[in-house]
Design a protein around this motif. Structure first.
Motif, mmCIF file in Angstrom:
data_model
loop_
_atom_site.group_PDB
_atom_site.id
_atom_site.type_symbol
_atom_site.label_atom_id
_atom_site.label_comp_id
_atom_site.label_asym_id
_atom_site.label_seq_id
_atom_site.Cartn_x
_atom_site.Cartn_y
_atom_site.Cartn_z
ATOM 1 N N ASP A 196 -31.694 -13.980 -23.147
ATOM 2 C CA ASP A 196 -31.304 -15.109 -23.872
ATOM 3 C C ASP A 196 -30.387 -15.623 -23.153
ATOM 4 O O ASP A 196 -29.275 -15.078 -23.153
ATOM 5 C CB ASP A 196 -30.983 -14.839 -25.334
ATOM 6 C CG ASP A 196 -32.047 -14.607 -26.128
ATOM 7 O OD1 ASP A 196 -33.437 -15.284 -26.328
ATOM 8 O OD2 ASP A 196 -32.482 -13.592 -27.179
ATOM 9 N N GLU A 197 -30.227 -17.027 -22.859
ATOM 10 C CA GLU A 197 -29.353 -17.703 -22.166
ATOM 11 C C GLU A 197 -28.100 -18.066 -22.894
ATOM 12 O O GLU A 197 -28.109 -18.374 -24.240
ATOM 13 C CB GLU A 197 -29.926 -18.940 -21.373
ATOM 14 C CG GLU A 197 -28.715 -19.591 -20.565
ATOM 15 C CD GLU A 197 -29.254 -20.854 -19.378
ATOM 16 O OE1 GLU A 197 -28.727 -21.365 -18.811
ATOM 17 O OE2 GLU A 197 -30.543 -20.803 -19.544
ATOM 18 N N ALA A 198 -26.953 -17.848 -22.431
ATOM 19 C CA ALA A 198 -25.554 -17.947 -23.004
ATOM 20 C C ALA A 198 -24.771 -18.671 -22.058
ATOM 21 O O ALA A 198 -23.624 -18.791 -22.368
ATOM 22 C CB ALA A 198 -25.097 -16.970 -23.704
ATOM 23 N N SER A 199 -25.096 -19.469 -21.166
ATOM 24 C CA SER A 199 -24.337 -20.236 -20.098
ATOM 25 C C SER A 199 -23.821 -21.394 -20.569
ATOM 26 O O SER A 199 -22.567 -21.990 -20.240
ATOM 27 C CB SER A 199 -25.114 -20.625 -18.833
ATOM 28 O OG SER A 199 -26.160 -21.644 -19.106
ATOM 29 N N GLY A 235 -35.316 -16.202 -24.990
ATOM 30 C CA GLY A 235 -35.766 -14.899 -24.390
ATOM 31 C C GLY A 235 -36.154 -14.835 -23.000
ATOM 32 O O GLY A 235 -36.391 -13.743 -22.324
ATOM 33 N N ARG A 236 -35.815 -16.041 -22.324
ATOM 34 C CA ARG A 236 -36.295 -16.054 -20.858
ATOM 35 C C ARG A 236 -35.185 -16.891 -20.221
ATOM 36 O O ARG A 236 -34.900 -17.801 -20.678
ATOM 37 C CB ARG A 236 -37.429 -16.686 -20.572
ATOM 38 C CG ARG A 236 -38.725 -15.670 -20.779
ATOM 39 C CD ARG A 236 -40.020 -16.234 -20.711
ATOM 40 N NE ARG A 236 -40.424 -17.069 -21.717
ATOM 41 C CZ ARG A 236 -41.658 -17.750 -21.713
ATOM 42 N NH1 ARG A 236 -42.413 -17.870 -20.541
ATOM 43 N NH2 ARG A 236 -41.776 -18.548 -22.841
ATOM 44 N N MET A 237 -34.806 -16.548 -18.874
ATOM 45 C CA MET A 237 -33.628 -17.057 -18.334
ATOM 46 C C MET A 237 -33.665 -16.765 -16.804
ATOM 47 O O MET A 237 -33.942 -15.879 -16.376
ATOM 48 C CB MET A 237 -32.263 -16.653 -18.658
ATOM 49 C CG MET A 237 -31.048 -17.312 -18.148
ATOM 50 S SD MET A 237 -29.398 -16.517 -18.533
ATOM 51 C CE MET A 237 -28.213 -17.478 -17.631
ATOM 52 N N HIS A 238 -33.455 -17.824 -15.981
ATOM 53 C CA HIS A 238 -33.156 -17.619 -14.673
ATOM 54 C C HIS A 238 -31.792 -17.092 -14.414
ATOM 55 O O HIS A 238 -30.876 -18.106 -14.110
ATOM 56 C CB HIS A 238 -33.326 -19.284 -13.809
ATOM 57 C CG HIS A 238 -34.859 -19.395 -13.262
ATOM 58 N ND1 HIS A 238 -35.364 -18.437 -12.481
ATOM 59 C CD2 HIS A 238 -35.785 -19.993 -13.736
ATOM 60 C CE1 HIS A 238 -36.770 -18.810 -12.299
ATOM 61 N NE2 HIS A 238 -37.070 -19.879 -13.092
ATOM 62 N N ALA A 239 -31.513 -15.955 -14.458
ATOM 63 C CA ALA A 239 -30.185 -15.232 -14.547
ATOM 64 C C ALA A 239 -29.929 -14.537 -13.096
ATOM 65 O O ALA A 239 -28.864 -13.791 -13.276
ATOM 66 C CB ALA A 239 -29.783 -14.345 -15.654
ATOM 67 N N CYS A 240 -30.792 -14.706 -12.270
ATOM 68 C CA CYS A 240 -30.717 -14.227 -11.046
ATOM 69 C C CYS A 240 -30.697 -15.036 -9.658
ATOM 70 O O CYS A 240 -30.791 -14.546 -8.768
ATOM 71 C CB CYS A 240 -32.002 -13.012 -10.874
ATOM 72 S SG CYS A 240 -31.417 -11.765 -9.517
ATOM 73 N N HIS A 272 -27.968 -11.115 -13.663
ATOM 74 C CA HIS A 272 -28.613 -10.904 -14.702
ATOM 75 C C HIS A 272 -27.859 -10.942 -15.949
ATOM 76 O O HIS A 272 -28.040 -10.578 -17.081
ATOM 77 C CB HIS A 272 -28.965 -9.274 -14.625
ATOM 78 C CG HIS A 272 -30.301 -8.995 -13.666
ATOM 79 N ND1 HIS A 272 -30.869 -7.905 -13.648
ATOM 80 C CD2 HIS A 272 -30.612 -9.828 -12.380
ATOM 81 C CE1 HIS A 272 -31.825 -8.282 -12.597
ATOM 82 N NE2 HIS A 272 -31.620 -9.171 -11.956
ATOM 83 N N ALA A 273 -26.749 -11.707 -15.618
ATOM 84 C CA ALA A 273 -25.856 -11.907 -17.054
ATOM 85 C C ALA A 273 -26.282 -13.101 -17.525
ATOM 86 O O ALA A 273 -26.841 -14.040 -17.074
ATOM 87 C CB ALA A 273 -24.230 -12.020 -16.691
ATOM 88 N N ASP A 274 -25.983 -13.286 -19.076
ATOM 89 C CA ASP A 274 -26.834 -14.163 -19.737
ATOM 90 C C ASP A 274 -25.791 -15.593 -19.448
ATOM 91 O O ASP A 274 -26.195 -16.576 -20.056
ATOM 92 C CB ASP A 274 -26.787 -14.221 -21.073
ATOM 93 C CG ASP A 274 -25.334 -13.506 -21.861
ATOM 94 O OD1 ASP A 274 -24.618 -13.633 -21.230
ATOM 95 O OD2 ASP A 274 -25.562 -13.292 -23.089
ATOM 96 N N THR A 275 -24.934 -15.234 -19.007
ATOM 97 C CA THR A 275 -23.836 -16.532 -18.489
ATOM 98 C C THR A 275 -23.970 -17.145 -17.164
ATOM 99 O O THR A 275 -23.237 -17.993 -16.496
ATOM 100 C CB THR A 275 -22.341 -16.250 -18.818
ATOM 101 O OG1 THR A 275 -22.102 -15.010 -17.991
ATOM 102 C CG2 THR A 275 -22.229 -16.139 -20.315
ATOM 103 N N PHE A 276 -25.089 -16.483 -16.299
ATOM 104 C CA PHE A 276 -25.159 -16.755 -14.955
ATOM 105 C C PHE A 276 -25.240 -18.265 -14.534
ATOM 106 O O PHE A 276 -26.046 -18.763 -15.291
ATOM 107 C CB PHE A 276 -26.192 -15.911 -14.192
ATOM 108 C CG PHE A 276 -26.319 -16.313 -12.770
ATOM 109 C CD1 PHE A 276 -25.639 -15.484 -11.921
ATOM 110 C CD2 PHE A 276 -27.260 -17.116 -12.418
ATOM 111 C CE1 PHE A 276 -25.547 -15.515 -10.543
ATOM 112 C CE2 PHE A 276 -27.442 -17.413 -10.754
ATOM 113 C CZ PHE A 276 -26.583 -16.455 -10.201
#
Length: 400
Positions: free
Chosen positions: A98-101, A111-116, A375-379
């Motif tokens: 879940d994104e939190a950026s 529930g999906r995010m480009h965190a990498c 892989h952080a939700d703030t990436f």
């Protein structure tokens, strides 16, 4: 709140006027659009319908053949009539996060995010493909088609985060079909200064093997503990011993064996009849992988014997180590004089390794300067760093 990138130092990273030229500004607009469009629609594993449709929508307007060599993969082949082909790889899958950026272009898929950084990888490859297209059509400014020594194949793959989509691309035969003799890839890297490019010849990233051991004992009331066989005790001995084993093996080459999850027993006042320990083994050579398996098995046997238990041990096949071809690295370093050296191999894994088992390849790290972990939700990152990546691809296509 979104994390801000430190400002890029134009004098340090912009020897070609990337940030100040009209061409550089136009490229930045293009890169930003690709990256943010893709960031909004993250998808997982091989199930990438929106992502594939977006990538194809960009490639379909270019002077290339667009194909899908295996499930979830898209390739674009620019035929310049050369005997050999160079490949550029990008990965397309996202993570179940879940994104939190707080970014204005945050994920539209809960529930999906480009965190990498895979959205950035795709953006750079798409921008490089549009540049090749302009060169082929004679609209590449001072760069002419005859300056490209090889045909170009862009590879957009699935499942880097899960099942190793790179392996299926290799098995599809696409490299043999298009006479690919070398491949380059790049990964955004938060721990490097923004816009810097780094790599090393030889081992760069580790082989990763998920390691699971289950000890089988006999449960008994602790008041009659001698009637039992303590599986938890065996597991504890094993975990402590694994740290000693790591210190021993890392003297020969970089090595990691660590365990992060253990379950055992049913209640506090009974000897545990079973204990399961889960962790990860990371090495940089097939010889060390074989040696480590033997050493871990011997350690488990000793721990089990001391408590009168038995055990089951499993190593996943994992991804091979990323090992940069020495000759090709030398050519890349000549084309990229600003390339910095990573001092020692890094203990993370990447399925780019499968390509390097099929043909010579070099993998690069592109700094974002944020320090925000992958892989952080703030990436998040400043898209200006992607300019450096595209320029690097251009010079590699011209001179390496």
């Amino acid at each position: 709140m979104p994390h801000a990138c430190p400002p890029l130092n134009a004098s340090a990273t912009d020897g070609e006027g990337l940030f100040s030229s009209v061409e550089g500004q136009e490229l930045l607009v293009e890169l930003t659009r690709y990256r943010r469009d893709l960031h909004r629609i993250p998808e997982l594993d091989d199930d990438l319908p929106q992502t594939i449709a977006y990538v194809r929508s960009v490639l379909s307007g270019l002077s290339c053949d667009v194909l899908e060599p295996c499930k979830g993969a898209v390739c674009a082949f620019f035929d310049l009539g050369r005997a050999e082909t160079v490949a550029i790889r990008a990965d397309m899958d996202a993570l179940p996060i879940d994104e939190a950026s707080g970014a204005a272009f945050s994920s539209e898929h809960p529930g999906r995010m480009h965190a990498c950084g895979h959205d950035g990888h795709m953006a750079m490859a798409l921008a490089a493909a549009t540049w090749v297209d302009r060169v082929v059509r004679g609209a590449g400014g001072t760069t002419k088609a005859e300056q490209l020594p090889r045909n170009v194949l862009f590879v957009f793959q699935p499942a880097e985060e899960t099942t190793g989509g790179a392996k299926r691309v290799c098995e599809s035969g696409v490299f043999e079909r298009y006479r690919v003799t070398r491949i380059f890839g790049m990964h955004l890297w938060p721990d490097l200064p923004a816009g810097s490019l780094a790599s090393r010849p030889g081992p760069l990233l580790a082989r990763s093997s998920e390691t699971t051991i289950t000890f089988h004992g006999v449960s008994s009331h602790i008041a009659k503990w001698k009637d039992g066989r303590d599986a938890l005790g065996a597991a504890a001995r094993f975990v402590v011993g694994s740290k000693w084993l790591s210190r021993k093996l890392e003297q020969d080459e970089p090595f990691l064996l660590r365990f992060g999850h253990m379950t055992a027993g049913t209640v506090r006042n009974a000897v545990a009849g079973q204990a399961r320990v889960e962790g990860s083994l990371r090495v940089f050579s097939d010889d060390m992988f074989a040696r480590a398996q033997d050493e871990v098995r011997a350690l488990a046997q000793t721990a089990a014997d001391e408590e009168g238990c038995t055990f089951d041990l499993h190593f996943s096949e994992g991804y091979p180590p990323v090992v940069n071809d020495g000759t090709l690295f030398g050519e890349a370093a000549q084309a990229l004089p600003e390339l910095e050296r990573v001092p020692e191999p890094l203990l993370i894994a990447e399925d780019f390794a499968f390509y390097q088992r099929s043909l010579p390849g070099v993998f690069f790290l592109l700094g974002t300067g944020t320090g925000i972990p992958l892989h952080a939700d703030t990436f998040n990152f400043d898209e200006r760093v992607l300019l450096r990546g595209v320029r690097a691809y251009q010079r590699l296509l011209l001179g390496a």
